[in-house]
Design a protein around this motif. Structure first.
Motif, short mmCIF file in Angstrom:
data_model
loop_
_atom_site.label_atom_id
_atom_site.label_comp_id
_atom_site.label_asym_id
_atom_site.label_seq_id
_atom_site.Cartn_x
_atom_site.Cartn_y
_atom_site.Cartn_z
N MET A 38 0.92 -1.15 0.09
CA MET A 38 0.22 0.17 0.12
C MET A 38 0.86 1.20 0.26
SD MET A 38 -3.39 0.69 2.28
CE MET A 38 -2.54 1.41 3.89
N SER A 39 0.64 2.07 -0.90
CA SER A 39 1.18 3.35 -0.99
C SER A 39 0.45 4.53 -0.13
CB SER A 39 1.47 3.79 -2.26
OG SER A 39 1.70 2.88 -3.27
N LYS A 40 1.59 5.62 -0.05
CA LYS A 40 0.73 6.72 0.64
C LYS A 40 0.46 7.73 -0.19
CE LYS A 40 4.26 7.41 4.28
NZ LYS A 40 5.24 8.05 5.07
N LEU A 41 -0.71 8.43 0.17
CA LEU A 41 -1.37 9.37 -1.06
C LEU A 41 -1.66 10.71 -0.56
CD1 LEU A 41 -3.29 9.74 -3.67
CD2 LEU A 41 -5.12 9.08 -1.99
N VAL A 42 -1.02 11.57 -0.99
CA VAL A 42 -1.17 13.20 -0.89
C VAL A 42 -2.27 13.72 -1.85
CG1 VAL A 42 0.09 15.19 -0.97
CG2 VAL A 42 1.04 13.49 0.37
N ILE A 43 -3.12 14.32 -1.27
CA ILE A 43 -4.19 15.13 -2.03
C ILE A 43 -4.02 16.65 -1.80
CG2 ILE A 43 -6.67 15.32 -2.11
CD1 ILE A 43 -6.85 12.43 -1.00
N VAL A 44 -3.88 17.25 -2.69
CA VAL A 44 -4.15 18.82 -2.56
C VAL A 44 -5.31 19.27 -3.41
CG1 VAL A 44 -2.56 19.25 -4.44
CG2 VAL A 44 -2.82 21.00 -2.51
N GLY A 45 -6.00 20.12 -2.75
CA GLY A 45 -7.30 20.49 -3.31
C GLY A 45 -8.05 21.45 -2.33
N THR A 46 -9.32 21.85 -2.81
CA THR A 46 -10.10 22.75 -1.92
C THR A 46 -10.68 21.95 -0.80
OG1 THR A 46 -11.79 22.61 -3.66
CG2 THR A 46 -10.44 24.62 -3.57
N VAL A 47 -11.13 22.57 0.20
CA VAL A 47 -12.03 21.78 1.39
C VAL A 47 -12.84 23.25 1.44
CG1 VAL A 47 -12.42 21.21 3.67
CG2 VAL A 47 -10.45 20.40 2.18
N ALA A 48 -13.99 22.95 1.02
CA ALA A 48 -14.88 24.39 0.96
C ALA A 48 -16.29 24.13 1.44
CB ALA A 48 -14.76 24.29 -0.61
N PHE A 49 -16.96 25.22 1.20
CA PHE A 49 -18.61 25.09 1.29
C PHE A 49 -19.14 25.51 -0.08
CE2 PHE A 49 -17.89 27.40 5.57
CZ PHE A 49 -18.18 26.47 6.27
N ASP A 50 -20.17 24.55 -0.44
CA ASP A 50 -20.83 24.74 -1.53
C ASP A 50 -22.22 24.94 -1.34
OD1 ASP A 50 -18.63 23.71 -3.28
OD2 ASP A 50 -19.35 21.84 -3.45
N PHE B 117 -10.67 2.91 0.36
CA PHE B 117 -9.66 1.87 -0.08
C PHE B 117 -8.65 1.81 0.91
CE2 PHE B 117 -11.09 3.65 -4.26
CZ PHE B 117 -11.28 2.35 -4.86
N LYS B 118 -8.90 2.47 2.08
CA LYS B 118 -8.37 2.28 3.43
C LYS B 118 -6.96 2.47 3.33
CE LYS B 118 -12.25 -0.23 5.38
NZ LYS B 118 -12.96 0.53 4.72
N ALA C 189 -7.10 7.39 -7.89
CA ALA C 189 -6.21 7.71 -7.02
C ALA C 189 -6.11 6.66 -5.75
CB ALA C 189 -5.65 8.92 -6.69
N GLY C 190 -7.10 6.24 -5.37
CA GLY C 190 -7.21 5.51 -4.17
C GLY C 190 -6.85 4.16 -4.68
N TYR C 191 -7.32 3.75 -5.82
CA TYR C 191 -7.26 2.30 -6.01
C TYR C 191 -5.57 2.19 -6.50
CZ TYR C 191 -7.74 -2.00 -8.59
OH TYR C 191 -7.59 -3.55 -8.86
N ILE C 192 -5.16 3.15 -6.92
CA ILE C 192 -3.64 2.74 -7.39
C ILE C 192 -2.79 2.76 -6.24
CG2 ILE C 192 -1.63 4.22 -8.58
CD1 ILE C 192 -3.70 2.90 -10.57
N ALA C 193 -3.05 3.77 -5.43
CA ALA C 193 -2.39 3.90 -3.84
C ALA C 193 -2.50 2.41 -3.26
CB ALA C 193 -2.91 5.04 -2.86
N ARG C 194 -3.75 1.83 -3.17
CA ARG C 194 -4.06 0.76 -2.69
C ARG C 194 -3.19 -0.55 -3.21
NH1 ARG C 194 -5.91 -1.13 2.23
NH2 ARG C 194 -5.59 -3.43 2.07
N THR C 195 -3.03 -0.44 -4.55
CA THR C 195 -2.53 -1.70 -5.32
C THR C 195 -1.00 -1.41 -5.54
OG1 THR C 195 -3.28 -0.88 -7.31
CG2 THR C 195 -4.88 -2.17 -6.41
#
Lengths: 308, 308
Positions: free
Chosen positions: A1-13, A40-41, A245-251
């Protein structure tokens, strides 16, 4: 399992569709990506910024799913990024009603120390300079860097966008944006031109028509599940990217064959996302439902013609 | 192997695309359907009408491929149906420049005696009363009656259209037409309403986005092969229908599983059709090319996710 970094907005819609409207609810690219990837834990971390007005319960919602939020800066006296939009009857087009950048205007992403060596990096839709800054902070070249972007940056920061596109392995982009970026109408030609800009893998998202994955002469087509009703498309593209991305990180497997599966997982999760407003459906999604829907995807696409 | 009756136009087309233009060339729904079906070496017969101006070589082209043309009436002192159109740059929309009905105006289809017991009937795009007349002439209820139609008949002969839709097993229709016919935007809902009109199987053609096959709660999605260039879309829908009908006639198997294969064959043949003007590509198409492209379709859609 690989570590995954995510950058993006956390926001109000705040969202209006033909089915109804919401007050300010939880939104943002990184939120949708994180919720999808959490299925994908994997060991994922979100890099983002919010204001003092952002409810702790929204942050808890992510950390409860083991998404690390130590990289989400909280600007106490600032306000959270806010987007409001109204979907047309066809649900494929929308008008932006309000965009308040707020704390996002001066966002300086800081990748948590523990995640600077992550193998998988998911650059959610943001200014290309912010996306590039995350790549700059990685101590090792990631095994796979994935970039999502949109036409807004093509119009306002094209050179910066080209510079970050050059540095990633996978780009996810919608069909009209692929055409805008390349000047090619044929998606095969558009993918070819984007390959030449850098990314070895090009994922073209076509909304209700599914998604195409290109790599040199290989092509894979994941349909979208035909739905009785699309309730709210907000976050579907981010959920797709997060599932991918999650599936790639998982596998940990970045072969083309495995990316096919990643695209199917992305489509599957996106098919849930659109069933309710905002993140609601993604917050309450069980493994058995996902397995059930993957089976639907198999039935939808698999056929048995014997070839000579 | 089942006998196949095809009714539809045999015509002249003059086509303009961004890539060039043609003089009057061979066209017509039944022509494209017949050429596609002939790939399956079935016993097919075309019911149509042409004028004295129609070249013998065009008729030979069909009979050389073992398509029976005894049901193609030749009106010596009449002129052949002529259509001319110009495609826009996106190749998805077109303007009709000329429509001369000529002999088609008084067309009274006569199914050849030998084919009145055909198991498979393919009703190509024509006035719904003409389509119904072919069904009336069949001595036995066909094993499978397939109908193709278009928005023109919804605008001009809706009641007649409903009457013939009621009598068929399969309808092939494009996405915008399915929406027009039912008033439903969602294709899932549109297919459901069309089921209620009669047909057990609904095929919705989405052009470059592929085709959907619906039967009760079953859905199958055949993508269109992503192409570098669509040279001329004329006849692609008819070629799809001809491939579908031809494969069903060849196998005699009308199960949903086999219809999936039929849809894939239809998409495969249509992907060739658009590569050249008019029928040119379909006239010169070998079995090994088709096998090769079926392999591409497999690679395009098949994935390997193990389900619990």
């Amino acid at each position: 399992m690989s570590k995954l970094v995510i950058v993006g907005t956390v926001a109000f819609d705040a969202i209006e569709t033909p089915f109804g409207k919401t007050d300010k609810i939880l939104g943002g690219a990184a939120t949708f990506i994180g919720l999808a990837a959490s299925q994908f834990k994997v060991d994922a971390s979100i890099v983002s910024v919010v204001g003092g007005d952002f409810p702790q319960e929204y942050l808890d919602l992510l950390s409860d799913r083991n998404v690390d939020i130590s990289g989400v800066e909280i600007v106490k006296d600032g306000k959270t990024f806010f987007w409001s939009g109204r979907y047309h009857n066809d649900m494929n087009s929308r008008d932006t009603l309000i965009t308040e950048l707020n704390t996002l205007a001066d966002f300086n992403p800081v990748v948590p120390k523990n995640y600077k060596d992550a193998e998988i990096v998911m650059l959610g839709n943001l200014h290309p300079l912010v996306q590039a800054s995350v790549l700059d902070q990685m101590t090792n070249k990631p095994k796979l860097a994935i970039l999502d972007t949109m036409n807004f940056w093509m119009d306002s920061a094209l050179e910066d966008l080209h510079n970050v596109i050059k540095r990633v392995d996978v780009i996810t982009i919608n069909d009209e944006e692929a055409r805008q970026l390349t000047g090619e109408y044929s998606l095969v030609m558009a993918a070819k031109k984007i390959h030449e800009m850098g990314p070895k893998y090009v994922v073209i998202k076509k909304g209700e028509h599914g998604a195409l994955l290109f790599n040199d002469d290989n092509v894979f087509y994941a349909p979208a599940l035909p739905l009785k009703e699309v309730f709210d498309p907000t976050g579907a593209g981010d959920t797709f990217a997060g599932g991918f991305a999650g599936y790639i990180a998982r596998t940990g497997d970045i072969s083309f064959e495995n990316m096919k599966n990643a695209v199917i997982y992305g489509s599957t999760l996106a098919s849930f996302c659109v069933e309710k407003f905002g993140t609601e459906r993604m917050q309450n999604l069980g493994t058995s439902e996902i397995q059930q829907r993957l089976k639907q995807f198999k039935n939808l696409t698999q056929f048995d013609i014997q070839l000579n």
